[in-house]
Design a protein around this motif. Structure first.
Motif, PDB file in Angstrom:
ATOM      1  N   UNK A  27     115.091 131.987   9.436  1.00 52.91           N
ATOM      2  CA  UNK A  27     114.243 131.508  10.521  1.00 52.91           C
ATOM      3  C   UNK A  27     112.871 132.157  10.484  1.00 52.91           C
ATOM      4  N   UNK A  28     112.784 133.352   9.907  1.00 51.38           N
ATOM      5  CA  UNK A  28     111.508 134.064   9.786  1.00 51.38           C
ATOM      6  C   UNK A  28     110.523 133.312   8.899  1.00 51.38           C
ATOM      7  N   UNK A  29     111.057 132.444   8.060  1.00 54.33           N
ATOM      8  CA  UNK A  29     110.203 131.634   7.196  1.00 54.33           C
ATOM      9  C   UNK A  29     109.267 130.743   8.009  1.00 54.33           C
ATOM     10  N   UNK A  79     106.292 127.091  -0.576  1.00 59.20           N
ATOM     11  CA  UNK A  79     107.434 127.963  -0.808  1.00 59.20           C
ATOM     12  C   UNK A  79     108.487 127.261  -1.656  1.00 59.20           C
ATOM     13  N   UNK A  80     109.219 128.034  -2.461  1.00 58.82           N
ATOM     14  CA  UNK A  80     110.408 127.542  -3.148  1.00 58.82           C
ATOM     15  C   UNK A  80     111.605 128.260  -2.530  1.00 58.82           C
ATOM     16  N   UNK A  81     112.549 127.495  -1.987  1.00 57.41           N
ATOM     17  CA  UNK A  81     113.709 128.068  -1.316  1.00 57.41           C
ATOM     18  C   UNK A  81     114.996 127.559  -1.944  1.00 57.41           C
ATOM     19  N   UNK A  82     115.813 128.499  -2.411  1.00 57.31           N
ATOM     20  CA  UNK A  82     117.141 128.182  -2.920  1.00 57.31           C
ATOM     21  C   UNK A  82     118.153 128.809  -1.973  1.00 57.31           C
ATOM     22  N   UNK A  83     118.940 127.980  -1.328  1.00 52.62           N
ATOM     23  CA  UNK A  83     119.848 128.442  -0.267  1.00 52.62           C
ATOM     24  C   UNK A  83     121.288 128.444  -0.779  1.00 52.62           C
ATOM     25  N   UNK A  84     121.976 129.577  -0.584  1.00 53.75           N
ATOM     26  CA  UNK A  84     123.363 129.746  -1.006  1.00 53.75           C
ATOM     27  C   UNK A  84     124.292 129.566   0.191  1.00 53.75           C
ATOM     28  N   UNK A  85     125.288 128.678   0.050  1.00 52.57           N
ATOM     29  CA  UNK A  85     126.192 128.370   1.155  1.00 52.57           C
ATOM     30  C   UNK A  85     127.645 128.637   0.789  1.00 52.57           C
ATOM     31  N   UNK A  86     128.438 129.153   1.745  1.00 50.11           N
ATOM     32  CA  UNK A  86     129.882 129.057   1.576  1.00 50.11           C
ATOM     33  C   UNK A  86     130.258 127.598   1.804  1.00 50.11           C
ATOM     34  N   UNK A  87     131.270 127.111   1.133  1.00 48.25           N
ATOM     35  CA  UNK A  87     131.654 125.700   1.271  1.00 48.25           C
ATOM     36  C   UNK A  87     132.027 125.349   2.703  1.00 48.25           C
ATOM     37  N   UNK A 120     110.551 121.825   3.776  1.00 49.95           N
ATOM     38  CA  UNK A 120     109.716 120.629   3.593  1.00 49.95           C
ATOM     39  C   UNK A 120     108.556 120.610   4.583  1.00 49.95           C
ATOM     40  N   UNK A 121     108.794 121.063   5.797  1.00 48.58           N
ATOM     41  CA  UNK A 121     107.701 121.117   6.770  1.00 48.58           C
ATOM     42  C   UNK A 121     106.579 122.039   6.296  1.00 48.58           C
ATOM     43  N   UNK A 122     106.954 123.050   5.548  1.00 45.88           N
ATOM     44  CA  UNK A 122     105.979 124.015   5.030  1.00 45.88           C
ATOM     45  C   UNK A 122     105.343 123.530   3.727  1.00 45.88           C
ATOM     46  N   UNK A 123     105.691 122.301   3.340  1.00 44.28           N
ATOM     47  CA  UNK A 123     105.136 121.745   2.111  1.00 44.28           C
ATOM     48  C   UNK A 123     105.805 122.267   0.860  1.00 44.28           C
ATOM     49  N   UNK A 124     106.984 122.895   1.030  1.00 48.57           N
ATOM     50  CA  UNK A 124     107.671 123.521  -0.086  1.00 48.57           C
ATOM     51  C   UNK A 124     108.790 122.689  -0.672  1.00 48.57           C
ATOM     52  N   UNK A 125     109.592 123.325  -1.534  1.00 41.41           N
ATOM     53  CA  UNK A 125     110.719 122.693  -2.206  1.00 41.41           C
ATOM     54  C   UNK A 125     112.005 123.426  -1.859  1.00 41.41           C
ATOM     55  N   UNK A 126     113.100 122.682  -1.771  1.00 38.03           N
ATOM     56  CA  UNK A 126     114.399 123.251  -1.392  1.00 38.03           C
ATOM     57  C   UNK A 126     115.465 122.779  -2.359  1.00 38.03           C
ATOM     58  N   UNK A 127     116.371 123.678  -2.695  1.00 36.70           N
ATOM     59  CA  UNK A 127     117.572 123.341  -3.459  1.00 36.70           C
ATOM     60  C   UNK A 127     118.721 124.177  -2.919  1.00 36.70           C
ATOM     61  N   UNK A 128     119.922 123.603  -2.916  1.00 33.81           N
ATOM     62  CA  UNK A 128     121.083 124.318  -2.399  1.00 33.81           C
ATOM     63  C   UNK A 128     122.124 124.580  -3.472  1.00 33.81           C
TER      64      UNK A 128
END
Length: 358
Positions: free
Chosen positions: A270-272, A283-291, A303-311
């Motif tokens: 959330x600090x992002x 920003x480039x953000x790669x998010x790690x999730x438990x299933x 995306x709001x920050x104009x960045x890229x996301x991958x999970x």
């Protein structure tokens, strides 16, 4: 875009409705562990293309109400579960106007930033005349974590931390959903955070922070094979951190000014949101999730920050598989804090995809 309507209820009361437009998010990718689920004869990483999504349109209604009594409504408050709330009323000065933020778990730093802070900023923006000669006071739960109260202080806000009822001139608010501000979060923070003291401190602290971060966790959603994943990421220039080892301003500086982040899903991301305040590259953000806990909250934010996301989704266990197929909506968080393992191959593929789209 924020649409608003203002109308006078009486000589001393003003009501305002805000309609917050939805935000559209493009297609993204999620990588699942190498297995035989794709090909029965060859182990392979699953590359899942996530569909476009759009946040819901929402509304926030505000009412300026004199001589108003407000009680703590946050039923999730830990303090409320172990001890009855005091009935002693705290009466504020006539020179004060208060907002009661004791709802939707402000003790969670991500909630405080993504729910309560934008609500406060909207109040300041559209009730500027009413606040001209008065002090705005935020009402927070008595047990609010110190790092969150310190954050509000650093942003220039006055607050009272109590579970008692509050009496005084109040700006009440009612949102269509707890996530109502998501569609305009970045623009609200960008236009509303004007504390030079806060901005200067963050910029100063950011000069000493790493540009590539691996945000791990010591408890709740702990990475079982952290050493293996850390080794991969360290070789690529990432620095591992545990957020609880830093002050709140150091946390803001690190997360908001990093260029690339690999992080276990959690409130720290959330600090992002504060990145919106600074003129920084995407920003480039790669998010790690438990299933057992998948969500698009920070995908939208990136995306709001104009960045890229991958999970990257963690490995499945027999217990989790059975639960996820048969769980009822009210039980879905049962395993949300489960420890999990990430497949190294899926992590590397996700990093490669992020670079391709970056």
């Amino acid at each position: 875009m924020i649409y608003f309507r203002i109308f006078t209820v009486s000589f001393l009361m003003k009501a305002t409705e805000y309609i917050i437009s939805p935000f559209k998010v493009s297609e993204d990718f999620l990588f699942a562990p190498k297995s035989f689920l794709v090909d029965s004869f060859v182990q392979a990483v699953e590359e899942i293309q996530l569909a476009k999504i759009t946040t819901d349109q929402g509304s926030v209604n505000f009412l300026l109400s004199p001589n108003s009594l407000s009680k703590n409504k946050d039923a999730k408050s830990f303090f409320r579960r172990i001890k009855p709330v005091s009935n002693k009323v705290i009466e504020l000065s006539e020179k004060s106007v208060f907002i009661d933020l004791r709802v939707n778990s402000p003790a969670n730093v991500s909630h405080a930033i993504m729910i309560h802070l934008p609500i406060t900023i909207l109040v300041q923006k559209f009730f500027a005349d009413e606040l001209l000669n008065k002090e705005l006071v935020l009402i927070l739960p008595k047990n609010i974590p110190q790092h969150i109260s310190e954050m509000f202080e650093a942003l220039g806000y006055n607050y009272v931390a109590t579970n008692s009822p509050i009496l005084g001139l109040q700006i009440k608010f009612e949102a269509s959903s707890w996530a109502v501000c998501r569609g305009e979060l970045s623009s609200i923070l960008r236009s509303g955070i004007r504390s030079d003291n806060f901005i200067n401190k963050i910029q100063s602290l950011s000069k000493k922070t790493a540009k590539k971060l691996f945000i791990s966790r010591k408890s709740g959603r702990v990475l079982k094979n952290e050493s293996e994943i850390e080794g991969v990421l360290t070789s690529l220039g990432y620095q591992k951190i545990y957020m609880e080892e830093y002050s709140i301003l150091e946390q803001v500086a690190m997360v908001s000014h990093a260029d690339s982040i690999v992080a276990i899903h959690g409130a720290a991301l959330g600090l992002l949101s504060f990145r919106a305040v600074f003129n920084l590259p995407p920003i480039q953000l790669l998010e790690l999730f438990p299933a057992s806990h998948m969500t698009n909250v920070y995908r939208v934010l990136a995306h709001q920050l104009g960045g890229k996301w991958t999970g990257v989704r963690g490995k499945l266990s027999k217990e989790i598989i059975e639960f996820l197929y048969d769980a009822k909506p009210g039980d879905i968080r049962k395993y949300s804090q489960s420890d999990f393992e990430i497949c190294k191959e899926s992590l590397l593929m996700a990093l490669g995809k992020l670079e391709q789209t970056g």
